[in-house]
Write an enzyme that holds these catalytic residues in place. Structure first.
Site, PDB file in Angstrom:
ATOM      1  N   ASN A 207       0.842  -1.203   0.000  1.00 14.20           N
ATOM      2  CA  ASN A 207       0.000   0.000   0.000  1.00 14.20           C
ATOM      3  C   ASN A 207       0.871   1.244   0.000  1.00 14.20           C
ATOM      4  O   ASN A 207       2.099   1.148  -0.010  1.00 14.20           O
ATOM      5  CB  ASN A 207      -0.954  -0.028   1.203  1.00 14.20           C
ATOM      6  CG  ASN A 207      -0.193  -0.115   2.505  1.00 14.20           C
ATOM      7  OD1 ASN A 207       0.561   0.779   2.871  1.00 14.20           O
ATOM      8  ND2 ASN A 207      -0.368  -1.218   3.218  1.00 14.20           N
ATOM      9  N   ASP A 276      -4.128  -6.147   5.003  1.00 11.37           N
ATOM     10  CA  ASP A 276      -5.185  -6.948   5.637  1.00 11.37           C
ATOM     11  C   ASP A 276      -5.189  -8.379   5.116  1.00 11.37           C
ATOM     12  O   ASP A 276      -5.628  -9.283   5.805  1.00 11.37           O
ATOM     13  CB  ASP A 276      -6.546  -6.300   5.392  1.00 11.37           C
ATOM     14  CG  ASP A 276      -6.679  -5.011   6.177  1.00 11.37           C
ATOM     15  OD1 ASP A 276      -6.115  -4.936   7.271  1.00 11.37           O
ATOM     16  OD2 ASP A 276      -7.334  -4.071   5.676  1.00 11.37           O
ATOM     17  N   LYS A 286       8.403 -17.062 -10.905  1.00 11.34           N
ATOM     18  CA  LYS A 286       7.728 -15.876 -11.426  1.00 11.34           C
ATOM     19  C   LYS A 286       6.526 -16.286 -12.287  1.00 11.34           C
ATOM     20  O   LYS A 286       6.658 -17.166 -13.154  1.00 11.34           O
ATOM     21  CB  LYS A 286       8.737 -15.095 -12.269  1.00 11.34           C
ATOM     22  CG  LYS A 286       8.260 -13.762 -12.722  1.00 11.34           C
ATOM     23  CD  LYS A 286       9.320 -13.052 -13.543  1.00 11.34           C
ATOM     24  CE  LYS A 286       8.661 -11.937 -14.321  1.00 11.34           C
ATOM     25  NZ  LYS A 286       9.538 -11.391 -15.346  1.00 11.34           N
ATOM     26  N   PRO A 302      -3.310 -11.711  10.407  1.00 11.48           N
ATOM     27  CA  PRO A 302      -3.720 -11.456  11.795  1.00 11.48           C
ATOM     28  C   PRO A 302      -3.735  -9.959  12.068  1.00 11.48           C
ATOM     29  O   PRO A 302      -2.945  -9.209  11.493  1.00 11.48           O
ATOM     30  CB  PRO A 302      -2.623 -12.146  12.622  1.00 11.48           C
ATOM     31  CG  PRO A 302      -1.465 -12.310  11.698  1.00 11.48           C
ATOM     32  CD  PRO A 302      -2.020 -12.393  10.313  1.00 11.48           C
ATOM     33  N   ASP A 303      -4.657  -9.536  12.936  1.00  6.44           N
ATOM     34  CA  ASP A 303      -4.709  -8.120  13.325  1.00  6.44           C
ATOM     35  C   ASP A 303      -3.807  -7.934  14.550  1.00  6.44           C
ATOM     36  O   ASP A 303      -4.155  -8.333  15.657  1.00  6.44           O
ATOM     37  CB  ASP A 303      -6.157  -7.727  13.645  1.00  6.44           C
ATOM     38  CG  ASP A 303      -6.299  -6.225  13.817  1.00  6.44           C
ATOM     39  OD1 ASP A 303      -5.458  -5.619  14.519  1.00  6.44           O
ATOM     40  OD2 ASP A 303      -7.240  -5.642  13.252  1.00  6.44           O
ATOM     41  N   ILE A 304      -2.658  -7.348  14.330  1.00  6.44           N
ATOM     42  CA  ILE A 304      -1.636  -7.255  15.387  1.00  6.44           C
ATOM     43  C   ILE A 304      -2.144  -6.402  16.546  1.00  6.44           C
ATOM     44  O   ILE A 304      -2.040  -6.774  17.715  1.00  6.44           O
ATOM     45  CB  ILE A 304      -0.322  -6.658  14.818  1.00  6.44           C
ATOM     46  CG1 ILE A 304       0.154  -7.469  13.614  1.00  6.44           C
ATOM     47  CG2 ILE A 304       0.763  -6.604  15.892  1.00  6.44           C
ATOM     48  CD1 ILE A 304       1.271  -6.817  12.821  1.00  6.44           C
ATOM     49  N   PHE A 320      -4.330   3.483  14.753  1.00  7.28           N
ATOM     50  CA  PHE A 320      -4.624   4.484  13.735  1.00  7.28           C
ATOM     51  C   PHE A 320      -5.740   3.955  12.860  1.00  7.28           C
ATOM     52  O   PHE A 320      -5.857   2.748  12.657  1.00  7.28           O
ATOM     53  CB  PHE A 320      -3.371   4.778  12.888  1.00  7.28           C
ATOM     54  CG  PHE A 320      -2.456   5.751  13.565  1.00  7.28           C
ATOM     55  CD1 PHE A 320      -1.678   5.347  14.636  1.00  7.28           C
ATOM     56  CD2 PHE A 320      -2.409   7.072  13.152  1.00  7.28           C
ATOM     57  CE1 PHE A 320      -0.864   6.240  15.299  1.00  7.28           C
ATOM     58  CE2 PHE A 320      -1.594   7.982  13.801  1.00  7.28           C
ATOM     59  CZ  PHE A 320      -0.817   7.575  14.875  1.00  7.28           C
ATOM     60  N   LYS A 334     -13.783   1.255  15.427  1.00  6.68           N
ATOM     61  CA  LYS A 334     -12.566   0.424  15.523  1.00  6.68           C
ATOM     62  C   LYS A 334     -11.997   0.442  16.923  1.00  6.68           C
ATOM     63  O   LYS A 334     -11.509  -0.567  17.419  1.00  6.68           O
ATOM     64  CB  LYS A 334     -11.501   0.947  14.557  1.00  6.68           C
ATOM     65  CG  LYS A 334     -11.532   0.209  13.276  1.00  6.68           C
ATOM     66  CD  LYS A 334     -10.536   0.674  12.276  1.00  6.68           C
ATOM     67  CE  LYS A 334     -11.074   0.268  10.911  1.00  6.68           C
ATOM     68  NZ  LYS A 334     -10.340   0.840   9.824  1.00  6.68           N
ATOM     69  N   LYS A 338     -11.719  -3.185  18.491  1.00  7.01           N
ATOM     70  CA  LYS A 338     -10.370  -3.731  18.729  1.00  7.01           C
ATOM     71  C   LYS A 338      -9.973  -3.639  20.196  1.00  7.01           C
ATOM     72  O   LYS A 338      -8.940  -4.163  20.594  1.00  7.01           O
ATOM     73  CB  LYS A 338      -9.327  -2.988  17.880  1.00  7.01           C
ATOM     74  CG  LYS A 338      -9.517  -3.169  16.387  1.00  7.01           C
ATOM     75  CD  LYS A 338      -8.281  -2.744  15.603  1.00  7.01           C
ATOM     76  CE  LYS A 338      -8.573  -2.737  14.115  1.00  7.01           C
ATOM     77  NZ  LYS A 338      -7.413  -3.091  13.301  1.00  7.01           N
TER      78      LYS A 338
HETATM   79  O1  C5P Z   1      -8.656  -2.452  10.770  1.00  2.26           O
HETATM   80  P1  C5P Z   1      -7.710  -1.419  10.274  1.00  2.26           P
HETATM   81  O2  C5P Z   1      -6.624  -1.977   9.411  1.00  2.26           O
HETATM   82  O3  C5P Z   1      -8.328  -0.230   9.629  1.00  2.26           O
HETATM   83  O4  C5P Z   1      -7.055  -0.861  11.628  1.00  2.26           O
HETATM   84  C1  C5P Z   1      -6.001   0.027  11.612  1.00  2.26           C
HETATM   85  C2  C5P Z   1      -5.206  -0.109  12.868  1.00  2.26           C
HETATM   86  O5  C5P Z   1      -4.921  -1.474  13.164  1.00  2.26           O
HETATM   87  C3  C5P Z   1      -3.843   0.519  12.732  1.00  2.26           C
HETATM   88  O6  C5P Z   1      -3.458   0.964  14.008  1.00  2.26           O
HETATM   89  C4  C5P Z   1      -2.980  -0.621  12.254  1.00  2.26           C
HETATM   90  O7  C5P Z   1      -1.607  -0.415  12.530  1.00  2.26           O
HETATM   91  C5  C5P Z   1      -3.558  -1.787  13.010  1.00  2.26           C
HETATM   92  N1  C5P Z   1      -3.480  -3.082  12.299  1.00  2.26           N
HETATM   93  C6  C5P Z   1      -2.678  -4.097  12.782  1.00  2.26           C
HETATM   94  N2  C5P Z   1      -2.658  -5.316  12.146  1.00  2.26           N
HETATM   95  C7  C5P Z   1      -3.410  -5.533  11.041  1.00  2.26           C
HETATM   96  C8  C5P Z   1      -4.220  -4.509  10.550  1.00  2.26           C
HETATM   97  C9  C5P Z   1      -4.252  -3.295  11.192  1.00  2.26           C
HETATM   98  O8  C5P Z   1      -1.987  -3.893  13.780  1.00  2.26           O
HETATM   99  N3  C5P Z   1      -3.354  -6.707  10.437  1.00  2.26           N
END
Ligand code: C5P
Length: 397
Positions: A207, A276, A286, A302-304, A320, A334, A338
């Protein structure tokens, strides 16, 4: 550090050999240093060496008739402007966590009103052991500062978290702590930049995040005295001086780097634009352009941030939310879903601000409050955000 009185505690671990250099650097910076050793420390380093470098008789005995005639342990506890235990062994932390006072160092650690800092050093499995994890969490809750450990090669030949911070890093931190600052007692972990998710050996999904906001924040927190570790995705920015930087590429690597370090931190800031999704399969070769259409199946990363916020002993979390519409409303959702303490909302893909740009505007949201920070250069914005964070963090206790 001119005239500052630093009591250096040395406990039993191989990193004790670095304590000599630590004492030397403290004295060179102008501090007065009193060394107190545990019995186990003397298996690794002699009191005579530490005496020669510190210029003071090293203390070890609690029941020392000469010194205790004047209540030596209380006198030492009062004398110190700072108590720094480096290395702090698993055993020492366990005794401290239990409130024991079974030697001079644990006793004066209980008695002192000066800031107490530990620089842990031990084998990685000992550091990860649930017993140590619980002790560390208890000590942090009590306001005892934990600097490190660093991740890397270990004396036992293994690799992982458990290395004592280098003496020069500890000195840098002592200087910040003694100088004061909004976050001088804080260990902070921050993610920044994008992640790259491989499709084949030469292509990836990513991104537009430049990492500028995260790097600016890392600098601003460090300027306020925080001990900062920055876990960064691929960006074209210089590593900021005085900050421990860990470079990663993928979301899974970023998660691993965060999880390895998060237990020792007080604040976690998730500024990275983590992908994501990642390709379900990474092609070994390739991909050739033959077919008219090509499907790439993606799987959720995974959402860290959510994972850190859900930990049993979670640090204070700041996330953020970069949105292309209704940023405040979506950020508030969020924040709640979260389970984070605070979230900074910003518009991306607008004419000004957001990804890749030098300026940004944010709305910071937390439980029961919000603050709008207008469009400004990202360095200034980071300074403002850090000031606001100090208030919220202090209130949360
Ligand atoms: O759900 P979204 O991606 O919009 O959430 C953004 C927030 O979650 C940011 O603080 C981003 O650094 C964190 N994040 C994360 N791991 C992910 C996706 C988002 O820590 N896989």
């Amino acid at each position: 550090m001119n005239g500052k009185r630093v009591l250096v505690g040395v406990t039993g671990g191989i990193a004790a050999y670095k304590s000599v250099e630590l004492v030397r650097l403290l004295r060179r910076a102008g501090a007065e240093v009193q060394v107190v050793v545990t019995r186990a420390a003397t298996e690794f380093i002699t009191p005579m060496t530490l005496q020669a470098i510190s210029g003071r008789v090293v203390r070890q005995q609690l029941f020392d008739p000469v010194n205790e005639a004047a209540m030596g342990h209380i006198e030492l506890a009062r004398w110190a402007d700072l108590v720094l235990v480096a290395p702090a062994s698993a055993d020492f932390m366990a005794r401290l966590a239990a409130g024991m006072a079974d030697d001079l160092l644990t006793t004066l650690s209980l008695a002192t009103e000066a800031p107490l800092v530990l620089a842990p050093a031990m084998n990685r499995a000992m550091w990860r052991n649930p017993a140590t994890r619980e002790n560390v969490a208890r000590l942090i809750r009590r306001g005892i500062r934990m600097w490190g450990p660093a991740v890397g090669d270990q004396a036992c030949g293994e690799q992982g978290p458990g290395r004592m911070l280098e003496p020069a890093q500890l000195i840098d931190q002592v200087q910040r702590l003694l100088a004061g600052g909004l976050f001088s007692d804080v260990q902070l972990l921050i993610t920044a930049g994008p992640t790259r998710e491989a499709i084949d050996p030469v292509r990836f999904l990513s991104n537009r995040s430049s990492g500028k906001m995260g790097y600016a924040l890392a600098r601003s927190f460090a300027a306020q005295g925080a001990l900062v570790t920055l876990v960064s995705g691929p960006v074209s920015l210089q590593e900021p001086p005085g900050i421990n930087c860990v470079q990663v590429e993928t979301a899974l690597q970023m998660r691993a780097a965060v999880m390895e370090r998060v237990a020792a931190c007080n604040i976690f800031v998730a500024c990275a634009a983590v992908a994501d999704y990642r390709p379900l399969e990474v092609m070994a070769r390739k991909i050739k352009k033959q077919a008219q259409r090509l499907r790439i199946e993606l799987i959720r990363n995974p959402d860290i941030l959510a994972e850190v916020a859900a930990m049993d002993v979670a640090p204070f979390t700041l996330g953020f939310a970069a949105e292309t519409e209704r940023p405040v409303e979506q950020a508030e959702q969020k924040r709640i879903s979260k389970g984070v303490d605070a979230i900074a909302a910003n518009l991306v893909a607008a004419a000004e601000g957001g990804f890749e740009r030098d300026e940004n505007a944010l709305t910071l949201l937390w439980e029961g409050g919000r603050k709008q920070l207008p469009m400004m250069e990202k360095g200034l914005l980071a300074d403002e955000l850090v000031k606001q964070m100090a208030e919220i963090y202090a209130k949360k206790g």
